[in-house]
Design an enzyme around this catalytic site. Structure first.
Site, mmCIF file in Angstrom:
data_model
loop_
_atom_site.group_PDB
_atom_site.id
_atom_site.type_symbol
_atom_site.label_atom_id
_atom_site.label_comp_id
_atom_site.label_asym_id
_atom_site.label_seq_id
_atom_site.Cartn_x
_atom_site.Cartn_y
_atom_site.Cartn_z
ATOM 1 N N ALA A 250 -23.804 -13.750 -36.698
ATOM 2 C CA ALA A 250 -23.737 -12.729 -37.744
ATOM 3 C C ALA A 250 -22.695 -11.703 -37.350
ATOM 4 O O ALA A 250 -22.061 -11.801 -36.300
ATOM 5 C CB ALA A 250 -25.107 -12.077 -37.920
ATOM 6 N N LYS A 251 -22.554 -10.730 -38.204
ATOM 7 C CA LYS A 251 -21.543 -9.693 -37.997
ATOM 8 C C LYS A 251 -21.598 -9.072 -36.602
ATOM 9 O O LYS A 251 -20.587 -8.743 -36.011
ATOM 10 C CB LYS A 251 -21.773 -8.564 -39.020
ATOM 11 N N ARG A 252 -22.831 -8.931 -36.067
ATOM 12 C CA ARG A 252 -22.960 -8.236 -34.786
ATOM 13 C C ARG A 252 -22.227 -8.978 -33.661
ATOM 14 O O ARG A 252 -22.012 -8.445 -32.597
ATOM 15 C CB ARG A 252 -24.431 -8.035 -34.417
ATOM 16 N N HIS A 253 -21.900 -10.236 -33.868
ATOM 17 C CA HIS A 253 -21.196 -10.989 -32.836
ATOM 18 C C HIS A 253 -19.678 -10.837 -32.928
ATOM 19 O O HIS A 253 -18.939 -11.739 -32.564
ATOM 20 C CB HIS A 253 -21.576 -12.465 -32.909
#
Ligand code: GLU
Length: 324
Positions: A250-253
């Site tokens: 997801a975006k957090r990666h």
């Protein structure tokens, strides 16, 4: 004629994990001369954004993944935006209601959380619904409806559900798995389970290939197929790409959006080759076009292992950093 589909939700940009699913479902159809449908799952209009849909279309074209039916292509089984298909969902609800399979549910989120710990929960949700509102009398329903807008729940059938997954293998879900589920929320939004079942059936989809985060949604959809008298497609669930923390990509990666890679100057062939490698279709990452992978493609060749994406790999996909 085989018919497959890619069904993105335009609430976030396409990342490598979605692109892997798009590639595999595209290959599955192209390998057998089938029809590839693109459907935009924007049923949650609050979270869906037209500009993200536009970027997904651009990303797919850039990756060389074309579609025969969908936005900008043939419209024979459309519309291809879920937000334009609500009449069909209402029709399905009317049919389920006529069969006595729907009931209003007045339970609050807090009440539902309080039943945590019971067995047979579908992993994505925790405890199954205990059936609290299933047996309410018509009078009680009427009384409660004066104070609270209910959601609509589907009463699942008593049988266990089993099917052979084209990638994950044989699956068995015991009777009652997950419990009765919501098909229309109190705010009138149709559930994913209802919309996807109606759409796949109405669009004549014969083969669903998607991420294995949806594996345990399949028994629910199979219950709906049975109740609506529809023929289910064959299902295949491919492993997701995980971040280094073991969680779904997801975006957090970091910014692994396909648009971001494109903007950084990465070649589409590099992305496709890398996706093919992590899917088990190539022995090592090498630049290839999606078309190069059609010949000899088969579900048996797809790796069943989830893939953990490291920062080093991400850097290898970015032309500027890999040279430094
Ligand atoms: N719209 C869902 C998603 O983007 C996919 C649904 C499906 O393939 O059944 O994750």
């Amino acid at each position: 004629m085989k018919r497959g589909r890619f069904a993105p939700t335009p609430s976030g940009d396409m990342h490598l994990g979605n692109a892997k699913i798009a590639l595999l479902s595209w290959l599955q159809m192209r390998a057998v001369g089938g029809i590839f449908v693109l459907r935009i799952e924007d049923i949650d209009i609050q979270r869906s954004k037209p500009e993200i849909t536009e970027r997904i279309l651009t990303d797919l074209r850039w990756l060389g993944l074309d579609w025969d039916e969908g936005p900008g292509a043939s419209e024979v089984s459309g519309p291809y935006y879920q937000s334009q298909r609500t009449e069909l969902y209402e029709e399905a609800l009317a049919k389920l209601a006529a069969e006595g399979r729907l009931y209003p549910c007045f339970c609050s989120r807090a009440e539902l959380l309080a039943v945590a710990g019971a067995p047979h929960g579908l992993s994505s949700e925790g405890a199954p619904y205990p059936g609290t509102c299933r047996g309410l009398s018509p009078e009680e329903r009427e009384r409660r409806a004066q104070h609270k807008e209910p959601s609509l729940r589907f009463a699942i059938g008593p049988a266990a559900v089993s099917f052979i997954d084209g990638i994950a293998g044989p699956q068995v879900f015991p009777p009652g798995s997950g419990g009765d589920f919501v098909v229309r929320r109190a705010d009138r939004m149709y559930s994913y389970q209802l919309a996807v079942t109606v759409d796949d059936a109405r669009m004549g989809i014969t083969d669903v290939l998607r991420g294995d985060d949806l594996l345990d949604s399949t028994p629910r959809q199979l219950h709906l197929y049975t109740a609506l008298g529809l023929t289910p497609p064959d299902f295949a669930h491919a492993p997701l790409i995980l971040g280094e923390d073991g969680r779904r990509l997801a975006k957090r990666h970091g910014d692994l959006g396909i648009s971001a890679l494109r903007a950084a100057g990465t070649k589409p062939e590099t992305v496709i080759g890398w996706l093919a490698y992590i899917s088990g279709l190539l022995d090592q990452p090498e630049d290839v076009s999606a078309k190069d992978l059609i010949n000899g493609f088969h579900l048996d060749r797809i790796s069943r292992e989830p893939f953990v994406l490291t920062e080093t790999m991400v850097r290898q996909l970015l032309p500027n950093t890999s040279q430094s």
